[in-house]
Scaffold this motif. Sequence first.
Motif, short mmCIF file in Angstrom:
data_model
loop_
_atom_site.label_atom_id
_atom_site.label_comp_id
_atom_site.label_asym_id
_atom_site.label_seq_id
_atom_site.Cartn_x
_atom_site.Cartn_y
_atom_site.Cartn_z
N THR A 1 0.82 -1.22 0.00
CA THR A 1 0.00 0.00 0.00
C THR A 1 0.85 1.27 0.00
O THR A 1 0.32 2.38 0.05
CB THR A 1 -0.91 0.02 1.23
OG1 THR A 1 -0.10 -0.02 2.42
CG2 THR A 1 -1.86 -1.18 1.22
N LEU A 2 2.18 1.09 -0.07
CA LEU A 2 3.10 2.23 0.02
C LEU A 2 3.48 2.74 -1.36
O LEU A 2 3.49 2.00 -2.33
CB LEU A 2 4.36 1.81 0.79
CG LEU A 2 4.15 1.23 2.19
CD1 LEU A 2 5.47 0.75 2.77
CD2 LEU A 2 3.50 2.26 3.11
N GLN A 3 3.85 4.03 -1.41
CA GLN A 3 4.34 4.63 -2.64
C GLN A 3 5.39 5.67 -2.31
O GLN A 3 5.38 6.29 -1.24
CB GLN A 3 3.21 5.27 -3.46
CG GLN A 3 3.67 5.77 -4.82
CD GLN A 3 2.53 6.23 -5.71
OE1 GLN A 3 1.40 6.40 -5.24
NE2 GLN A 3 2.79 6.43 -6.99
N GLY A 4 6.32 5.89 -3.24
CA GLY A 4 7.36 6.89 -3.03
C GLY A 4 8.52 6.33 -2.22
O GLY A 4 8.85 5.14 -2.27
N GLU A 5 9.15 7.19 -1.41
CA GLU A 5 10.35 6.80 -0.67
C GLU A 5 10.06 5.74 0.38
O GLU A 5 10.92 4.90 0.67
CB GLU A 5 10.98 8.04 -0.03
CG GLU A 5 11.59 8.99 -1.06
CD GLU A 5 12.40 10.10 -0.41
OE1 GLU A 5 12.97 9.86 0.68
OE2 GLU A 5 12.47 11.21 -0.97
N SER A 6 8.88 5.77 0.98
CA SER A 6 8.55 4.73 1.97
C SER A 6 8.51 3.35 1.31
O SER A 6 8.99 2.36 1.89
CB SER A 6 7.21 5.06 2.63
OG SER A 6 6.17 5.15 1.65
N ALA A 7 7.98 3.27 0.10
CA ALA A 7 7.96 2.00 -0.63
C ALA A 7 9.39 1.59 -1.00
O ALA A 7 9.76 0.41 -0.90
CB ALA A 7 7.10 2.13 -1.87
N PHE A 8 10.21 2.55 -1.41
CA PHE A 8 11.59 2.27 -1.77
C PHE A 8 12.37 1.71 -0.58
O PHE A 8 13.11 0.72 -0.70
CB PHE A 8 12.27 3.54 -2.31
CG PHE A 8 13.72 3.36 -2.64
CD1 PHE A 8 14.10 2.85 -3.88
CD2 PHE A 8 14.70 3.70 -1.72
CE1 PHE A 8 15.44 2.68 -4.18
CE2 PHE A 8 16.04 3.53 -2.03
CZ PHE A 8 16.41 3.02 -3.26
N ARG A 9 12.21 2.31 0.59
CA ARG A 9 12.94 1.86 1.78
C ARG A 9 12.57 0.44 2.17
O ARG A 9 13.41 -0.32 2.66
CB ARG A 9 12.67 2.83 2.94
CG ARG A 9 13.41 4.16 2.82
CD ARG A 9 13.37 4.93 4.14
NE ARG A 9 12.00 5.33 4.48
CZ ARG A 9 11.46 6.49 4.13
NH1 ARG A 9 12.17 7.36 3.41
NH2 ARG A 9 10.22 6.80 4.49
#
Length: 305
Positions: free
Chosen positions: A255-263
């Motif tokens: 459900t994540l997108q952006g830097e949180s998904a990348f981490r």
Amino acid sequence: MRCPKCNYNNLDGSSVCNLCGELLHGGAKTYLKPQGRKRPAPSRKPAAPEPFEPWQGAAPPSVGGGMAAVEPLEPALREIRHCLVCFPLDPVKLQKDRPYDIGRSKKCTIILPVGMVSRKHARIAWKGKAFVLTDLESHNGTRVNGELVREHPLRNRDQIRIGPYNLDYFAYAGDTSVVSSQQQDELQHTQDITIGDPSHSVNTFRGNIAEMHLGDIMQLLNLTRKSGALTVKTRGNKGTIHFRSGDIVDAVYLTLQGESAFRELIKVQEGTFKFTLDESDRKKTILTKTQDLLLAAIRQAKQGS
């Protein structure tokens, strides 16, 4: 004694012409000497064969004289070319007059920047009638089509495995399948020759994360300035990191997108990855510089190991 009928010169004492059978003397018939132009004496030699014309067995001469156009037996031949493809690296067109070293050293012709690859891992060079792959006593070995090799003459469509990388070897003949007898001899072990340059159709890079960490993969995509989607599958879940000319612009995981998904994605240590070229524009959700993101991914990889 010359025959008065056919003028054939017989042996003295002959009573009958050996050529036409006419009585020569003492017979019932007498002949006056022929008047006017003498007839040429026949020759005992057999008649000479008719002269061979250059078009016999081929096309007849054209009405206007000269030779008629004869179609060639085969179209113009093209040189067989050799190519090594290791996407996302640029394809390497192999030349017969130079060797190609493969390894993680910057001095190598083909650089594969990952720890599983020796500094000088293998070499490809033309020997006799084929390009030959030689393992340079590498730590993890070199495989061709799944088999460990020390030295191997390359065949069209052979797949070379060095560390986590697959390198595909192609022999191809441009836009024609016609190959000269000499080239057939060079590639006598090749069943089919790729038609057209194969490097233009290779656009997928895939592998196992356990062999090649995501940090190494992303660094390679950044160095080669690729645009596309890096898809990661792990434990039934899937995430995607999007690149634009080598820069990381977006990431999606659960459900994540952006830097949180990348981490979250750079923590993955098991699973598979696949990178596919995609030039379409993607909304930028990651504002941090790509170099900083790559440093974070490398640190994560060291912690995981």
